[in-house]
Write a protein that holds these residues in place. Structure first.
Motif, short mmCIF file in Angstrom:
data_model
loop_
_atom_site.label_atom_id
_atom_site.label_comp_id
_atom_site.label_asym_id
_atom_site.label_seq_id
_atom_site.Cartn_x
_atom_site.Cartn_y
_atom_site.Cartn_z
N THR A 39 -64.16 5.59 24.97
CA THR A 39 -63.49 5.96 26.21
C THR A 39 -62.87 4.71 26.80
OG1 THR A 39 -63.76 7.20 28.28
CG2 THR A 39 -65.54 5.68 27.68
N LYS A 40 -62.17 4.84 27.89
CA LYS A 40 -61.59 3.70 28.60
C LYS A 40 -62.22 3.62 29.98
CE LYS A 40 -57.93 2.34 26.04
NZ LYS A 40 -57.60 1.01 25.65
N SER A 41 -62.53 2.41 30.41
CA SER A 41 -63.06 2.22 31.76
C SER A 41 -61.89 2.21 32.75
CB SER A 41 -63.83 0.90 31.85
OG SER A 41 -62.94 -0.20 31.73
N ILE A 42 -62.21 2.23 34.04
CA ILE A 42 -61.14 2.22 35.03
C ILE A 42 -60.36 0.91 35.01
CG2 ILE A 42 -62.19 3.91 36.56
CD1 ILE A 42 -62.98 1.52 38.38
N SER A 43 -60.93 -0.13 34.41
CA SER A 43 -60.22 -1.40 34.26
C SER A 43 -59.34 -1.42 33.02
CB SER A 43 -61.21 -2.56 34.23
OG SER A 43 -62.04 -2.48 33.09
N GLY A 44 -59.34 -0.31 32.27
CA GLY A 44 -58.49 -0.19 31.09
C GLY A 44 -59.10 -0.72 29.81
N LYS A 45 -60.36 -1.12 29.85
CA LYS A 45 -61.01 -1.65 28.65
C LYS A 45 -61.59 -0.53 27.80
CE LYS A 45 -61.96 -5.99 30.88
NZ LYS A 45 -62.93 -6.96 31.31
N THR A 46 -61.55 -0.72 26.50
CA THR A 46 -62.14 0.24 25.56
C THR A 46 -63.66 0.11 25.62
OG1 THR A 46 -60.22 0.10 24.11
CG2 THR A 46 -62.28 0.91 23.13
N ILE A 47 -64.34 1.23 25.87
CA ILE A 47 -65.80 1.23 25.97
C ILE A 47 -66.34 2.09 24.83
CG2 ILE A 47 -67.79 1.76 27.42
CD1 ILE A 47 -65.95 -0.44 28.58
N ARG A 48 -67.21 1.50 24.03
CA ARG A 48 -67.77 2.17 22.85
C ARG A 48 -69.14 2.79 23.15
NH1 ARG A 48 -69.46 -1.79 20.05
NH2 ARG A 48 -68.78 -3.44 21.43
N LEU A 49 -69.39 3.90 22.50
CA LEU A 49 -70.72 4.52 22.50
C LEU A 49 -71.05 4.86 21.04
CD1 LEU A 49 -73.27 5.71 23.75
CD2 LEU A 49 -71.97 7.80 24.23
N PRO A 50 -71.72 3.93 20.33
CA PRO A 50 -72.09 4.21 18.94
C PRO A 50 -73.07 5.38 18.85
CG PRO A 50 -72.29 1.86 19.45
CD PRO A 50 -72.09 2.58 20.75
N ASP A 51 -73.03 6.08 17.74
CA ASP A 51 -73.93 7.22 17.52
C ASP A 51 -75.39 6.80 17.68
OD1 ASP A 51 -71.77 8.88 17.04
OD2 ASP A 51 -71.84 8.55 14.87
N GLU A 52 -75.75 5.62 17.19
CA GLU A 52 -77.13 5.15 17.28
C GLU A 52 -77.56 5.00 18.75
OE1 GLU A 52 -75.02 4.01 13.76
OE2 GLU A 52 -74.71 3.16 15.74
N ARG A 53 -76.65 4.53 19.59
CA ARG A 53 -76.96 4.36 21.01
C ARG A 53 -77.12 5.72 21.68
NH1 ARG A 53 -79.68 1.56 24.41
NH2 ARG A 53 -79.65 0.30 22.55
N TRP A 54 -76.28 6.69 21.30
CA TRP A 54 -76.39 8.04 21.87
C TRP A 54 -77.74 8.65 21.51
CZ3 TRP A 54 -75.15 10.67 25.75
CH2 TRP A 54 -75.32 12.05 25.78
N VAL A 55 -78.17 8.48 20.27
CA VAL A 55 -79.49 8.99 19.84
C VAL A 55 -80.58 8.33 20.68
CG1 VAL A 55 -81.15 9.03 17.93
CG2 VAL A 55 -78.76 9.63 17.52
N HIS A 56 -80.48 7.04 20.91
CA HIS A 56 -81.46 6.32 21.73
C HIS A 56 -81.48 6.87 23.16
CE1 HIS A 56 -83.81 2.91 23.19
NE2 HIS A 56 -82.96 2.84 24.20
N ILE A 57 -80.32 7.11 23.73
CA ILE A 57 -80.24 7.66 25.09
C ILE A 57 -80.91 9.02 25.16
CG2 ILE A 57 -78.65 8.60 26.84
CD1 ILE A 57 -76.68 6.32 25.98
N VAL A 58 -80.61 9.88 24.21
CA VAL A 58 -81.16 11.25 24.21
C VAL A 58 -82.67 11.25 23.96
CG1 VAL A 58 -81.07 13.48 23.03
CG2 VAL A 58 -78.95 12.32 23.65
N LYS A 59 -83.16 10.31 23.17
CA LYS A 59 -84.62 10.22 22.98
C LYS A 59 -85.32 9.87 24.28
CE LYS A 59 -85.07 9.24 18.08
NZ LYS A 59 -85.52 8.29 17.07
N GLY A 60 -84.73 8.96 25.04
CA GLY A 60 -85.33 8.53 26.29
C GLY A 60 -85.09 9.50 27.44
#
Length: 100
Positions: free
Chosen positions: A4-25
């Motif tokens: 996605t892009k932040s409001i400052s225009g920077k590309t922000i990544r969400l790797p699949d591994e991080r999403w799995v970590h978020i959902v586990k917690g």
């Protein structure tokens, strides 16, 4: 990998591994992937974290706010975690960097 892009225009990544970590917690986040990415792109508010991170907040329901914690480094960044909270007062005590 989700991007996605932040409001400052920077590309922000969400790797699949991080999403799995978020959902586990935070299992309640499992069906909110799109909302997490949208909160970074179109937040209601950005507040400063305690260790250089940014907290993007978006009102999701009348009693809860979706908070996405992410870091920006030069031209890009990455999502650390995401969660729902009812503690809006705690967010408002932080340094507000941007507000809709």
């Amino acid at each position: 990998m989700h991007i996605t892009k932040s409001i400052s225009g920077k590309t922000i990544r969400l790797p699949d591994e991080r999403w799995v970590h978020i959902v586990k917690g935070h299992p309640e986040m499992a069906r909110y992937l799109h909302d997490v990415l949208l909160t970074v792109a179109v937040p209601d508010m950005i507040v400063e974290g305690g260790a250089g991170e940014l907290l993007a907040a978006a009102y999701q329901r009348s009693d809860k706010v979706l908070v996405v914690v992410y870091k920006e480094i030069e031209t890009e960044g990455f999502i650390l975690t995401a969660y729902f909270t009812k503690k809006m007062k705690a967010l408002l005590k932080r340094n507000i960097l941007w507000q809709r």
